[in-house]
Design a protein around this motif. Structure first.
Motif, PDB file in Angstrom:
ATOM      1  N   HIS A  88     -10.281  30.872  33.771  1.00  0.00           N
ATOM      2  CA  HIS A  88      -9.147  30.916  32.787  1.00  0.00           C
ATOM      3  C   HIS A  88      -9.309  32.235  31.612  1.00  0.00           C
ATOM      4  N   GLU A  89     -10.491  32.119  31.249  1.00  0.00           N
ATOM      5  CA  GLU A  89     -10.802  33.178  30.226  1.00  0.00           C
ATOM      6  C   GLU A  89     -10.229  34.678  30.729  1.00  0.00           C
ATOM      7  N   GLU A  90     -10.722  34.781  32.086  1.00  0.00           N
ATOM      8  CA  GLU A  90     -10.570  36.062  32.729  1.00  0.00           C
ATOM      9  C   GLU A  90      -8.957  36.374  33.094  1.00  0.00           C
ATOM     10  N   ARG A  91      -8.237  35.079  33.277  1.00  0.00           N
ATOM     11  CA  ARG A  91      -6.672  35.399  33.646  1.00  0.00           C
ATOM     12  C   ARG A  91      -6.227  35.685  32.275  1.00  0.00           C
ATOM     13  N   GLU A  92      -6.478  35.025  31.317  1.00  0.00           N
ATOM     14  CA  GLU A  92      -5.763  35.406  30.005  1.00  0.00           C
ATOM     15  C   GLU A  92      -6.150  37.078  29.632  1.00  0.00           C
ATOM     16  N   MET A  93      -7.535  37.380  29.893  1.00  0.00           N
ATOM     17  CA  MET A  93      -7.731  38.722  29.720  1.00  0.00           C
ATOM     18  C   MET A  93      -6.633  39.799  30.310  1.00  0.00           C
ATOM     19  N   GLY A  94      -6.568  39.588  31.492  1.00  0.00           N
ATOM     20  CA  GLY A  94      -6.192  40.482  32.572  1.00  0.00           C
ATOM     21  C   GLY A  94      -4.327  40.520  32.127  1.00  0.00           C
ATOM     22  N   PHE A  95      -3.886  39.130  31.718  1.00  0.00           N
ATOM     23  CA  PHE A  95      -2.652  39.101  31.191  1.00  0.00           C
ATOM     24  C   PHE A  95      -2.382  39.794  30.131  1.00  0.00           C
ATOM     25  N   ARG A  96      -3.128  39.781  29.175  1.00  0.00           N
ATOM     26  CA  ARG A  96      -2.755  40.478  27.769  1.00  0.00           C
ATOM     27  C   ARG A  96      -3.002  41.841  28.183  1.00  0.00           C
ATOM     28  N   SER A  97      -3.915  42.405  28.942  1.00  0.00           N
ATOM     29  CA  SER A  97      -4.182  43.810  29.332  1.00  0.00           C
ATOM     30  C   SER A  97      -2.996  44.575  29.769  1.00  0.00           C
ATOM     31  N   ILE A  98      -2.262  43.859  30.810  1.00  0.00           N
ATOM     32  CA  ILE A  98      -1.128  44.500  31.350  1.00  0.00           C
ATOM     33  C   ILE A  98       0.117  44.391  30.487  1.00  0.00           C
ATOM     34  N   LEU A  99      -0.086  43.408  29.706  1.00  0.00           N
ATOM     35  CA  LEU A  99       1.217  43.475  28.572  1.00  0.00           C
ATOM     36  C   LEU A  99       1.280  44.501  27.814  1.00  0.00           C
TER      37      LEU A  99
END
Length: 335
Positions: free
Chosen positions: A197-208
């Motif tokens: 879940h943490e990695e998904r949030e990191m990926g989401f924030r990075s592409i935004l």
């Protein structure tokens, strides 16, 4: 009735075209994928009745999963039991842990010492759990992580999607769904104790940040995969301001959907979540949800059993990471 190419494809987690290429010995398929397709075709009887492969050697595999109403985990449990019954060399046991509780999870891992050959688990990334995994491995038990990885433990491998890539994919979809301009986005997380879940949030924030800087995350709600809490948090976001999009990293989709349905006349909100279940199918069909990023629990069950059983027998198997699939209303696969 003879097994069909579509049935083999569904079991293997690949397309019918890939199965056709394998069965007709054409190029363009990875060796590991080719091996999986042939194994499943033989098991399903595509080439005729199988010989009796009964063996006296029984491996005990134990799987430790979170308890609760998470539809994806329930489906994964079903496939773990089905896949183990399809093998003559494996006996599988399922253990469910209530709550996001490192004490209970580490205690269960300690209890399994001396009583199992291998353990597959959806694990919290917590010091106590990491220590329990390492102690279990030192006792001779093979351990593999499933769905959510833990990097710094002694394990034989991880079976699950690339969660950082999954988060980036969710951000890309929201960025393409919404018109250019400023937008407020709400993010829901099951638990940051899950590295996945943490990695998904990191990926989401990075592409935004890279591709859609005008989209702003106005809040993050940790809902512990509780649909009632997800409902109340969604209503809170809706009451506080004008949000344009929702990304749900974990479970709780039904609570979010209930809130969106109740306020549907007021605004249209783009909603992205994970895992195709009976509930998310309905959300796609009635347009409450715009896209589901799916991982294949049947493939993950098959691969963790293969990984664990092979390790106990002394062989090393390459990891076979399930592919990410985006499901929209128009391409919902048949059950």
């Amino acid at each position: 009735m003879r097994t069909t190419v579509s049935e083999i494809a569904r079991e293997a987690g690949v397309s019918p075209a890939t199965v056709d290429r394998v069965l007709n010995e054409r190029e363009g398929v990875r060796p590991r994928t080719r091996e999986i397709v042939m194994q499943i075709a033989r098991r399903l009887g595509y080439f005729g009745p199988q010989e009796d492969t009964t063996t006296d050697t029984q491996l005990r595999l134990d799987f430790v999963l979170p308890a609760g109403s998470n539809s994806f985990v329930r489906t994964l449990k079903k496939y773990l039991l089905e896949e183990s019954r399809g093998r003559a060399d494996v006996t599988a046991n399922i253990h469910e842990i209530e709550g996001f509780d490192p004490d209970r999870l580490s205690a269960k891992l300690t209890d399994l010492r001396g009583h199992t050959d291998a353990v597959g688990l959806i694990a919290l990334d917590h010091p106590q759990v990491r220590e329990a995994i390492n102690d279990l491995t030192k006792s001779g038990v093979r351990v593999g992580t499933l769905v959510s990885d833990i990097r710094s433990v002694d394990k034989i491998g991880y079976v699950g999607v690339d969660n950082r890539a999954a988060g980036r994919l969710a951000g890309f979809l929201l960025g393409r769904f919404l018109p250019r301009g400023p937008h407020n986005i709400a993010v829901f997380i099951g638990s940051l104790a899950y590295r996945g879940h943490e990695e998904r949030e990191m990926g989401f924030r990075s592409i935004l940040s890279e591709e859609f800087p005008e989209m702003r995350i106005i809040g993050t709600a940790e809902v512990s995969d509780d649909r009632d809490l997800a409902y109340s948090e969604t209503m809170r976001f809706l009451d506080q301001g004008n949000i344009s999009g929702i990304y749900n990293i974990g479970s709780g989709n039904q609570g979010i959907a209930q809130a969106l349905r109740e306020t549907r006349g007021k605004r249209k909100i783009a909603f992205i979540g994970h895992d195709l279940t009976d509930a998310t199918r309905l959300m796609l069909l009635d347009r409450t949800m715009d896209a589901v990023i799916d991982q294949n629990p049947r493939v993950e069950a098959r691969e963790i059993i293969r990984l664990l059983a092979s390790s106990v027998k002394g062989s090393t198997e390459p990891e076979f990471l399930p592919r990410l699939q985006v499901v929209f209303r128009e391409n919902i696969p048949a059950n």
